[in-house]
Motif scaffolding. Structure first.
Motif, PDB file in Angstrom:
ATOM      1  N   HIS A   4       0.832  -1.207   0.000  1.00 28.95           N
ATOM      2  CA  HIS A   4       0.000   0.000   0.000  1.00 28.95           C
ATOM      3  C   HIS A   4       0.864   1.253   0.000  1.00 28.95           C
ATOM      4  N   GLU A   5       1.931   1.242   0.816  1.00 29.44           N
ATOM      5  CA  GLU A   5       2.818   2.403   0.875  1.00 29.44           C
ATOM      6  C   GLU A   5       3.554   2.600  -0.451  1.00 29.44           C
ATOM      7  N   ASP A   6       3.889   1.469  -1.121  1.00 28.51           N
ATOM      8  CA  ASP A   6       4.556   1.557  -2.424  1.00 28.51           C
ATOM      9  C   ASP A   6       3.689   2.256  -3.458  1.00 28.51           C
ATOM     10  N   ASP A   7       2.375   2.156  -3.310  1.00 28.88           N
ATOM     11  CA  ASP A   7       1.447   2.699  -4.298  1.00 28.88           C
ATOM     12  C   ASP A   7       1.097   4.157  -4.053  1.00 28.88           C
ATOM     13  N   THR A   8       1.610   4.752  -2.962  1.00 30.27           N
ATOM     14  CA  THR A   8       1.258   6.128  -2.648  1.00 30.27           C
ATOM     15  C   THR A   8       2.462   7.045  -2.785  1.00 30.27           C
ATOM     16  N   THR A   9       2.151   8.337  -2.924  1.00 29.65           N
ATOM     17  CA  THR A   9       3.194   9.355  -3.027  1.00 29.65           C
ATOM     18  C   THR A   9       2.645  10.639  -2.432  1.00 29.65           C
ATOM     19  N   ASP A  10       3.519  11.645  -2.324  1.00 32.13           N
ATOM     20  CA  ASP A  10       3.070  12.895  -1.722  1.00 32.13           C
ATOM     21  C   ASP A  10       2.419  13.805  -2.755  1.00 32.13           C
ATOM     22  N   GLN A  15      -0.866  12.234   1.345  1.00 25.32           N
ATOM     23  CA  GLN A  15      -0.498  11.026   0.610  1.00 25.32           C
ATOM     24  C   GLN A  15      -1.650  10.640  -0.320  1.00 25.32           C
ATOM     25  N   VAL A  16      -1.318  10.421  -1.590  1.00 24.84           N
ATOM     26  CA  VAL A  16      -2.326  10.040  -2.589  1.00 24.84           C
ATOM     27  C   VAL A  16      -1.800   8.842  -3.368  1.00 24.84           C
ATOM     28  N   GLN A  17      -2.682   8.199  -4.112  1.00 29.13           N
ATOM     29  CA  GLN A  17      -2.264   7.118  -5.002  1.00 29.13           C
ATOM     30  C   GLN A  17      -1.369   7.684  -6.109  1.00 29.13           C
ATOM     31  N   LYS A  18      -0.278   6.952  -6.408  1.00 28.85           N
ATOM     32  CA  LYS A  18       0.624   7.419  -7.464  1.00 28.85           C
ATOM     33  C   LYS A  18      -0.123   7.652  -8.767  1.00 28.85           C
ATOM     34  N   ASP A  23      -2.757  13.689 -12.464  1.00 29.49           N
ATOM     35  CA  ASP A  23      -4.002  14.407 -12.761  1.00 29.49           C
ATOM     36  C   ASP A  23      -4.238  15.526 -11.750  1.00 29.49           C
ATOM     37  N   MET A  24      -3.873  15.294 -10.499  1.00 27.82           N
ATOM     38  CA  MET A  24      -4.063  16.319  -9.474  1.00 27.82           C
ATOM     39  C   MET A  24      -3.125  17.505  -9.709  1.00 27.82           C
ATOM     40  N   VAL A  25      -1.872  17.221 -10.071  1.00 30.55           N
ATOM     41  CA  VAL A  25      -0.944  18.298 -10.412  1.00 30.55           C
ATOM     42  C   VAL A  25      -1.429  19.040 -11.659  1.00 30.55           C
ATOM     43  N   ASN A 145       7.115  18.445  -8.881  1.00 27.23           N
ATOM     44  CA  ASN A 145       5.757  18.034  -9.211  1.00 27.23           C
ATOM     45  C   ASN A 145       5.690  16.670  -9.899  1.00 27.23           C
ATOM     46  N   VAL A 146       6.854  16.082 -10.179  1.00 24.12           N
ATOM     47  CA  VAL A 146       6.909  14.794 -10.854  1.00 24.12           C
ATOM     48  C   VAL A 146       6.636  13.675  -9.847  1.00 24.12           C
ATOM     49  N   THR A 147       5.858  12.685 -10.251  1.00 18.63           N
ATOM     50  CA  THR A 147       5.507  11.591  -9.340  1.00 18.63           C
ATOM     51  C   THR A 147       6.716  10.740  -8.998  1.00 18.63           C
TER      52      THR A 147
END
Length: 251
Positions: A4-10, A15-18, A23-25, A145-147
């Motif tokens: 789950h942590e691997d699939d998220t980012t800041d 914390q959001v899904q990668k 799209d959010m940026v 801003n890059v994932t």
């Protein structure tokens, strides 16, 4: 670290899904594109022009060379590089956000800058260019801003020619405690208010302030560049470390 942590980012402090971050940026920059230049001048009190001038001075660019201005936004660096590379050179202004590209294209054409400039909508993590294409890549206030920053740095390394250089101009970590405290107050109180009054969007500017705090510091970013293959990596602090310019070479 679990899956789950691997699939998220800041996304700022959240914390959001990668898979959601791009799209959010994009929504942030669709919102701020029209007022981006005036907000840059106001937020930095015009100092961003000095930071960019120093970046140009460190570029070593010559007539006839090829430049990728990545996350090039409204084209400030592209305009300078267009003149420096001349009619025999080429500058590619690339941005993932089509609203920013449209603003940049209109701005440059209004200034008569078109002949040696291309506009490409591109994701920094998977650049749509052949290996060993560019003499210089710049990314100015875009890497945070890059994932997947490691993936983006590796993609930049791939498309650089041997002997080419990467310049990353980005907000970084202030080097003095008092400056850091003042900067925090400015970022989290003044910037969202300015965004609300001028761009009618306080939330996007709150995200931008948060994204700066989540971006790797000077030494960490240097290490990340070295890990994907860049050599002779160095950085230059400006305005007390509020901004840093990292430079690395592909040999």
């Amino acid at each position: 670290m679990n899956k789950h942590e691997d699939d998220t980012t800041d996304f700022g402090f959240t914390q959001v899904q990668k898979s959601q971050k791009a799209d959010m940026v994009a929504d942030v920059f669709h919102s701020v594109a029209a007022k981006y230049d005036i907000m840059n001048d106001l937020m930095s009190m015009g100092i961003h022009r000095i930071w960019k001038r120093f970046t140009i001075d460190c570029s070593g660019i010559r007539p006839g060379q090829k430049v990728l201005d990545l996350a090039g936004g409204t084209g400030d660096l592209t305009a300078k590089f267009s003149r420096l590379t001349g009619p025999s050179g080429q500058v590619v202004l690339a941005d993932i956000n089509d609203s920013m590209l449209k603003v940049g294209r209109a701005k440059l054409r209004n200034r008569g800058i078109a002949d040696n400039v291309r506009f490409v909508q591109a994701n920094a993590e998977a650049l749509p260019f052949p290996d060993n294409t560019f003499d210089l890549i710049t990314i100015s206030f875009g890497l945070r801003n890059v994932t997947d920053k490691d993936k983006a740095l590796a993609s930049m390394f791939r498309v650089l020619k041997p002997g080419g250089r990467l310049l990353i101009l980005e907000f970084s970590k202030p080097q003095y405690k008092l400056l850091s405290k003042v900067y925090d107050q400015y970022s989290f109180r003044v910037l969202p208010l300015m965004g609300k009054l001028i761009a009618h969007d306080s939330e996007s500017y709150r995200y931008l302030a948060e994204s700066i705090r989540m971006h790797p510091g000077q030494e960490k970013l240097k290490s990340m560049m070295e890990q994907v293959g860049f050599e002779n990596v160095e950085y230059f602090n400006m305005t007390g470390g509020i901004v840093a310019l990292h430079r690395g070479y592909k040999f």
